[in-house]
Write a protein that holds these residues in place. Structure first.
Motif, PDB file in Angstrom:
ATOM      1  N   VAL A  72       0.833  -1.201   0.000  1.00 43.60           N
ATOM      2  CA  VAL A  72       0.000   0.000   0.000  1.00 43.60           C
ATOM      3  C   VAL A  72       0.874   1.260   0.000  1.00 43.60           C
ATOM      4  O   VAL A  72       0.599   2.232  -0.707  1.00 43.60           O
ATOM      5  N   SER A  73       1.951   1.236   0.798  1.00 45.53           N
ATOM      6  CA  SER A  73       2.858   2.384   0.848  1.00 45.53           C
ATOM      7  C   SER A  73       3.519   2.626  -0.502  1.00 45.53           C
ATOM      8  O   SER A  73       3.639   3.770  -0.952  1.00 45.53           O
ATOM      9  N   LEU A  74       3.950   1.549  -1.156  1.00 44.46           N
ATOM     10  CA  LEU A  74       4.557   1.676  -2.474  1.00 44.46           C
ATOM     11  C   LEU A  74       3.570   2.251  -3.478  1.00 44.46           C
ATOM     12  O   LEU A  74       3.893   3.198  -4.217  1.00 44.46           O
ATOM     13  N   GLU A  75       2.365   1.708  -3.511  1.00 44.16           N
ATOM     14  CA  GLU A  75       1.361   2.181  -4.470  1.00 44.16           C
ATOM     15  C   GLU A  75       0.987   3.632  -4.211  1.00 44.16           C
ATOM     16  O   GLU A  75       0.811   4.411  -5.152  1.00 44.16           O
ATOM     17  N   ALA A  76       0.902   4.017  -2.926  1.00 42.34           N
ATOM     18  CA  ALA A  76       0.565   5.403  -2.596  1.00 42.34           C
ATOM     19  C   ALA A  76       1.670   6.356  -3.026  1.00 42.34           C
ATOM     20  O   ALA A  76       1.408   7.423  -3.609  1.00 42.34           O
ATOM     21  N   ALA A  77       2.935   5.985  -2.761  1.00 43.95           N
ATOM     22  CA  ALA A  77       4.060   6.839  -3.154  1.00 43.95           C
ATOM     23  C   ALA A  77       4.148   6.975  -4.661  1.00 43.95           C
ATOM     24  O   ALA A  77       4.422   8.060  -5.190  1.00 43.95           O
ATOM     25  N   CYS A  78       3.926   5.881  -5.360  1.00 45.40           N
ATOM     26  CA  CYS A  78       3.986   5.928  -6.824  1.00 45.40           C
ATOM     27  C   CYS A  78       2.813   6.712  -7.398  1.00 45.40           C
ATOM     28  O   CYS A  78       2.962   7.437  -8.393  1.00 45.40           O
ATOM     29  N   ALA A  79       1.645   6.584  -6.790  1.00 48.21           N
ATOM     30  CA  ALA A  79       0.490   7.353  -7.259  1.00 48.21           C
ATOM     31  C   ALA A  79       0.739   8.848  -7.095  1.00 48.21           C
ATOM     32  O   ALA A  79       0.397   9.657  -7.972  1.00 48.21           O
ATOM     33  N   GLU A  80       1.352   9.232  -5.975  1.00 49.81           N
ATOM     34  CA  GLU A  80       1.672  10.637  -5.747  1.00 49.81           C
ATOM     35  C   GLU A  80       2.653  11.157  -6.791  1.00 49.81           C
ATOM     36  O   GLU A  80       2.581  12.306  -7.204  1.00 49.81           O
ATOM     37  N   ALA A  81       3.575  10.273  -7.226  1.00 48.97           N
ATOM     38  CA  ALA A  81       4.545  10.653  -8.257  1.00 48.97           C
ATOM     39  C   ALA A  81       4.017  10.430  -9.666  1.00 48.97           C
ATOM     40  O   ALA A  81       4.752  10.605 -10.635  1.00 48.97           O
ATOM     41  N   LYS A  82       2.740  10.021  -9.766  1.00 43.87           N
ATOM     42  CA  LYS A  82       2.099   9.768 -11.058  1.00 43.87           C
ATOM     43  C   LYS A  82       2.837   8.683 -11.847  1.00 43.87           C
ATOM     44  O   LYS A  82       3.046   8.793 -13.053  1.00 43.87           O
ATOM     45  N   MET A  83       3.222   7.622 -11.133  1.00 37.30           N
ATOM     46  CA  MET A  83       3.890   6.485 -11.756  1.00 37.30           C
ATOM     47  C   MET A  83       2.972   5.271 -11.729  1.00 37.30           C
ATOM     48  O   MET A  83       2.275   5.027 -10.752  1.00 37.30           O
ATOM     49  N   ALA A  84       2.991   4.493 -12.811  1.00 37.50           N
ATOM     50  CA  ALA A  84       2.181   3.286 -12.903  1.00 37.50           C
ATOM     51  C   ALA A  84       2.818   2.159 -12.100  1.00 37.50           C
ATOM     52  O   ALA A  84       4.039   2.015 -12.066  1.00 37.50           O
ATOM     53  N   THR A  85       1.994   1.353 -11.445  1.00 31.65           N
ATOM     54  CA  THR A  85       2.472   0.181 -10.718  1.00 31.65           C
ATOM     55  C   THR A  85       1.645  -1.028 -11.130  1.00 31.65           C
ATOM     56  O   THR A  85       0.472  -0.897 -11.495  1.00 31.65           O
ATOM     57  N   VAL A  86       2.256  -2.197 -11.045  1.00 31.19           N
ATOM     58  CA  VAL A  86       1.526  -3.428 -11.339  1.00 31.19           C
ATOM     59  C   VAL A  86       2.173  -4.572 -10.571  1.00 31.19           C
ATOM     60  O   VAL A  86       3.399  -4.659 -10.485  1.00 31.19           O
ATOM     61  N   SER A  87       1.349  -5.428 -10.016  1.00 28.20           N
ATOM     62  CA  SER A  87       1.853  -6.635  -9.388  1.00 28.20           C
ATOM     63  C   SER A  87       2.269  -7.612 -10.474  1.00 28.20           C
ATOM     64  O   SER A  87       1.639  -7.701 -11.531  1.00 28.20           O
ATOM     65  N   ALA A  88       3.350  -8.382 -10.202  1.00 26.79           N
ATOM     66  CA  ALA A  88       3.822  -9.336 -11.201  1.00 26.79           C
ATOM     67  C   ALA A  88       2.781 -10.403 -11.499  1.00 26.79           C
ATOM     68  O   ALA A  88       2.865 -11.086 -12.523  1.00 26.79           O
ATOM     69  N   LEU A  89       1.812 -10.567 -10.621  1.00 22.02           N
ATOM     70  CA  LEU A  89       0.769 -11.558 -10.845  1.00 22.02           C
ATOM     71  C   LEU A  89      -0.397 -10.979 -11.643  1.00 22.02           C
ATOM     72  O   LEU A  89      -1.314 -11.702 -12.005  1.00 22.02           O
ATOM     73  N   ASP A  90      -0.360  -9.670 -11.912  1.00 25.56           N
ATOM     74  CA  ASP A  90      -1.390  -9.030 -12.722  1.00 25.56           C
ATOM     75  C   ASP A  90      -0.985  -9.071 -14.191  1.00 25.56           C
ATOM     76  O   ASP A  90       0.020  -9.667 -14.570  1.00 25.56           O
ATOM     77  N   ALA A  91      -1.736  -8.391 -15.001  1.00 24.89           N
ATOM     78  CA  ALA A  91      -1.491  -8.438 -16.443  1.00 24.89           C
ATOM     79  C   ALA A  91      -0.345  -7.489 -16.797  1.00 24.89           C
ATOM     80  O   ALA A  91      -0.554  -6.344 -17.202  1.00 24.89           O
ATOM     81  N   VAL A  92       0.898  -7.962 -16.645  1.00 28.37           N
ATOM     82  CA  VAL A  92       2.074  -7.126 -16.886  1.00 28.37           C
ATOM     83  C   VAL A  92       2.111  -6.628 -18.327  1.00 28.37           C
ATOM     84  O   VAL A  92       2.371  -5.448 -18.600  1.00 28.37           O
ATOM     85  N   THR A  93       1.848  -7.494 -19.250  1.00 29.98           N
ATOM     86  CA  THR A  93       1.919  -7.101 -20.656  1.00 29.98           C
ATOM     87  C   THR A  93       0.889  -6.028 -20.994  1.00 29.98           C
ATOM     88  O   THR A  93       1.171  -5.086 -21.745  1.00 29.98           O
ATOM     89  N   THR A  94      -0.305  -6.122 -20.435  1.00 34.95           N
ATOM     90  CA  THR A  94      -1.337  -5.111 -20.677  1.00 34.95           C
ATOM     91  C   THR A  94      -0.897  -3.748 -20.173  1.00 34.95           C
ATOM     92  O   THR A  94      -1.074  -2.718 -20.834  1.00 34.95           O
ATOM     93  N   CYS A  95      -0.276  -3.730 -18.989  1.00 36.16           N
ATOM     94  CA  CYS A  95       0.181  -2.460 -18.429  1.00 36.16           C
ATOM     95  C   CYS A  95       1.309  -1.861 -19.270  1.00 36.16           C
ATOM     96  O   CYS A  95       1.339  -0.654 -19.503  1.00 36.16           O
TER      97      CYS A  95
END
Length: 277
Positions: A72-95
């Motif tokens: 959650v901390s990582l996603e919040a920090a990246c969202a504040e910096a307007k950076m995309a995040t994705v879990s390796a178990l999610d659709a990496v190629t789509t992102c």
């Protein structure tokens, strides 16, 4: 040519992340990718230390984090910096398709092409093999990392693993009866890392090694008092030279290498600041 900073962040060694990222990126053309590897992220303190550099180079953060609070901390920090995040178990190629603005090419096997990174790894492996076990110490200044430790502390396999990640490594055994060459203490460019382990574990590993070679396991090499003296001698050398130390007693080769990479990343940031774009 599209520039992409790809941050691979894991609470383990990051092997899965690298394989997924490599396979997914092979589906896109005209992309200049710079990888930033952040293994063994298991605390908020560690995450805080690396976020300053991550946000310096906006791009895509791919992660595997078991700890929900750190995620959650990582996603919040990246969202504040307007950076995309994705879990390796999610659709990496789509992102990646969204971040790069491309449709994937649907071409199998393109991750196996021999690019510049491949040849850098080959060169690093050749260098590391040539500088194993204290050889060619005159060239140590050309190393990225030097591993030091008493016999059977996994120096060689760790160095080879790091070489496969593109690091030029050398390693040297620390033997009280045969001190290392003075050049080791004058190095400027390489990071010297001390590897140590518990004497009990070391005796066991050495004894098994001798038995596998059909040699008598009753020598000073496996005598506990002698082994304890060796370990103390090495630890004193590491402390006197302010070298970072990794205890490999309960670590796999991959975990030791990940810890070395973390130390190398932090040393680079301290010395030169974030990488230039």
């Amino acid at each position: 040519m599209t520039k992409l900073h790809l941050h691979l962040l894991s609470d383990s060694t990051g092997e899965t992340l690298e394989m997924i990222a490599k396979a997914a990126l092979s589906q896109f053309e005209g992309v200049d990718v710079e990888r930033h590897f952040w293994p063994m992220v298991r605390s908020h303190q560690h995450l805080d230390r690396i976020m300053s550099e991550i946000t310096q180079f906006p791009g895509l953060v791919i992660f595997t984090l078991v700890n929900q609070e750190i995620r959650v901390s990582l996603e919040a920090a990246c969202a504040e910096a307007k950076m995309a995040t994705v879990s390796a178990l999610d659709a990496v190629t789509t992102c990646l398709s969204r971040v790069l603005g491309q449709e994937q090419l649907h071409r199998p096997g393109r991750q196996h092409q021999m690019d510049d990174a491949y040849f850098r790894r080959v060169e690093a492996i050749q260098f590391t093999i040539a500088h194993d076990d204290g050889l060619l110490w005159e060239e140590w200044e050309e190393s990225d990392i030097i591993l030091a430790g008493v016999s059977r502390t996994s120096k060689t396999p760790t160095a080879i693993y790091l070489a496969n990640r593109g690091f030029r490594c050398a390693n040297i055994p620390i033997v009280p009866q045969s001190p290392p060459p003075p050049a080791l203490f004058r190095l400027k460019r390489p990071m010297v890392v001390g590897l140590t382990t518990s004497p009990d574990r070391l005796v066991q590993v050495r004894r098994n090694r001798l038995l596998s070679l059909n040699q008598a396991p009753e020598t000073d090499y496996v005598q506990k008092d002698m082994v304890e003296d060796e370990v103390r001698y090495a630890r004193r050398m590491f402390a006197d030279n302010n070298w970072p130390v990794i205890d490999v007693t309960r670590r796999s080769i991959e975990e030791t290498a990940a810890a070395v990479i973390n130390l190398h990343n932090e040393r680079r940031i301290e010395r030169t600041g974030p990488k230039p774009v």
